[in-house]
Design a protein around this motif. Structure first.
Motif, PDB file in Angstrom:
ATOM      1  N   ARG A  14      -1.425  -9.265  22.440  1.00 19.86           N
ATOM      2  CA  ARG A  14      -1.891  -7.922  22.765  1.00 19.86           C
ATOM      3  C   ARG A  14      -2.339  -7.174  21.513  1.00 19.86           C
ATOM      4  N   SER A  15      -1.723  -7.454  20.371  1.00 18.92           N
ATOM      5  CA  SER A  15      -2.109  -6.799  19.132  1.00 18.92           C
ATOM      6  C   SER A  15      -3.459  -7.278  18.638  1.00 18.92           C
ATOM      7  N   MET A  16      -3.792  -8.525  18.924  1.00 20.65           N
ATOM      8  CA  MET A  16      -5.024  -9.113  18.431  1.00 20.65           C
ATOM      9  C   MET A  16      -6.257  -8.656  19.208  1.00 20.65           C
ATOM     10  N   ALA A  49      -5.995 -14.952   5.477  1.00 16.61           N
ATOM     11  CA  ALA A  49      -5.728 -14.765   6.908  1.00 16.61           C
ATOM     12  C   ALA A  49      -4.278 -14.354   7.116  1.00 16.61           C
ATOM     13  N   GLY A  50      -4.082 -13.311   7.902  1.00 18.13           N
ATOM     14  CA  GLY A  50      -2.744 -12.828   8.212  1.00 18.13           C
ATOM     15  C   GLY A  50      -2.192 -11.836   7.208  1.00 18.13           C
ATOM     16  N   GLU A  51      -2.894 -11.592   6.110  1.00 24.87           N
ATOM     17  CA  GLU A  51      -2.432 -10.671   5.083  1.00 24.87           C
ATOM     18  C   GLU A  51      -3.130  -9.329   5.253  1.00 24.87           C
ATOM     19  N   GLY A  52      -2.354  -8.249   5.152  1.00 22.96           N
ATOM     20  CA  GLY A  52      -2.904  -6.911   5.296  1.00 22.96           C
ATOM     21  C   GLY A  52      -2.749  -6.101   4.032  1.00 22.96           C
ATOM     22  N   LEU A  53      -3.451  -4.990   3.959  1.00 24.35           N
ATOM     23  CA  LEU A  53      -3.391  -4.108   2.799  1.00 24.35           C
ATOM     24  C   LEU A  53      -3.445  -2.663   3.270  1.00 24.35           C
ATOM     25  N   ILE A  54      -2.519  -1.863   2.752  1.00 25.42           N
ATOM     26  CA  ILE A  54      -2.529  -0.417   2.951  1.00 25.42           C
ATOM     27  C   ILE A  54      -2.562   0.187   1.562  1.00 25.42           C
ATOM     28  N   GLU A  55      -3.580   0.992   1.286  1.00 29.45           N
ATOM     29  CA  GLU A  55      -3.688   1.575  -0.047  1.00 29.45           C
ATOM     30  C   GLU A  55      -4.127   3.025   0.054  1.00 29.45           C
ATOM     31  N   VAL A  56      -3.388   3.896  -0.633  1.00 31.22           N
ATOM     32  CA  VAL A  56      -3.774   5.302  -0.746  1.00 31.22           C
ATOM     33  C   VAL A  56      -4.642   5.409  -1.987  1.00 31.22           C
ATOM     34  N   VAL A  57      -5.842   5.952  -1.820  1.00 29.98           N
ATOM     35  CA  VAL A  57      -6.796   6.074  -2.922  1.00 29.98           C
ATOM     36  C   VAL A  57      -6.931   7.553  -3.264  1.00 29.98           C
ATOM     37  N   ALA A  75      -5.724 -10.555  12.350  1.00 31.26           N
ATOM     38  CA  ALA A  75      -4.252 -10.572  12.329  1.00 31.26           C
ATOM     39  C   ALA A  75      -3.725  -9.764  11.143  1.00 31.26           C
ATOM     40  N   GLY A  76      -4.412  -9.822  10.010  1.00 30.94           N
ATOM     41  CA  GLY A  76      -4.008  -9.042   8.841  1.00 30.94           C
ATOM     42  C   GLY A  76      -4.169  -7.548   9.070  1.00 30.94           C
ATOM     43  N   VAL A  77      -5.259  -7.153   9.708  1.00 24.31           N
ATOM     44  CA  VAL A  77      -5.466  -5.741  10.042  1.00 24.31           C
ATOM     45  C   VAL A  77      -4.391  -5.286  11.016  1.00 24.31           C
ATOM     46  N   ALA A  78      -4.109  -6.102  12.020  1.00 26.64           N
ATOM     47  CA  ALA A  78      -3.077  -5.760  13.005  1.00 26.64           C
ATOM     48  C   ALA A  78      -1.718  -5.612  12.322  1.00 26.64           C
TER      49      ALA A  78
END
Length: 91
Positions: A14-16, A49-57, A75-78
Motif C-alpha cells: 500500500r505504501s508503494m 534502491a530502498g534508501e531515503g533522504l530527508i534534508e533541511v536546506v 521504496a526509498g521515497v516511501a
C-alpha cells in the motif's frame, strides 16, 4: 541537518502504490538546489534502491528553508516519508 535512511527489509504494498511513478530527481526545485550547491552534489544520485533522504536546506530559496524528501527509488521515497510522518518535528 541530514537524515539518511537505510534500506528496510519490507515496505507494505500500500505504501508503494502512491509513489510508483514518482521521479524526484527530475524535480526542477531539487535540480536548482543541487546546481546552487545548497544540496550535497552527488548525494541524491548516490542513493540506492530502498534508501531515503530527508534534508533541511537552510536559505534554500532566498531566506526560506526547504525540506527535501527523496529516495533512490519509490521504496526509498516511501521510507523517507514514513520516517517523516512518524517522527516530525523530532527528526
Amino acid at each position: 541537518m541530514r537524515l539518511c535512511l537505510g534500506r528496510r527489509t519490507a515496505i507494505p504494498a500500500r505504501s508503494m502504490t502512491n509513489f510508483a511513478n514518482l521521479r524526484v530527481l527530475d524535480h526542477p526545485l531539487i535540480a536548482d538546489l543541487v546546481a546552487d550547491g545548497k544540496l550535497a552534489p552527488g548525494r541524491i544520485e548516490a542513493l540506492v534502491a530502498g534508501e531515503g533522504l530527508i534534508e533541511v536546506v537552510p536559505n534554500a530559496f532566498g531566506d526560506k528553508r526547504a525540506v527535501v524528501v527523496t529516495g533512490g527509488d519509490a521504496a526509498g521515497v516511501a521510507r523517507a516519508l514514513e520516517q517523516l510522518a512518524d517522527r516530525f518535528p523530532n527528526l
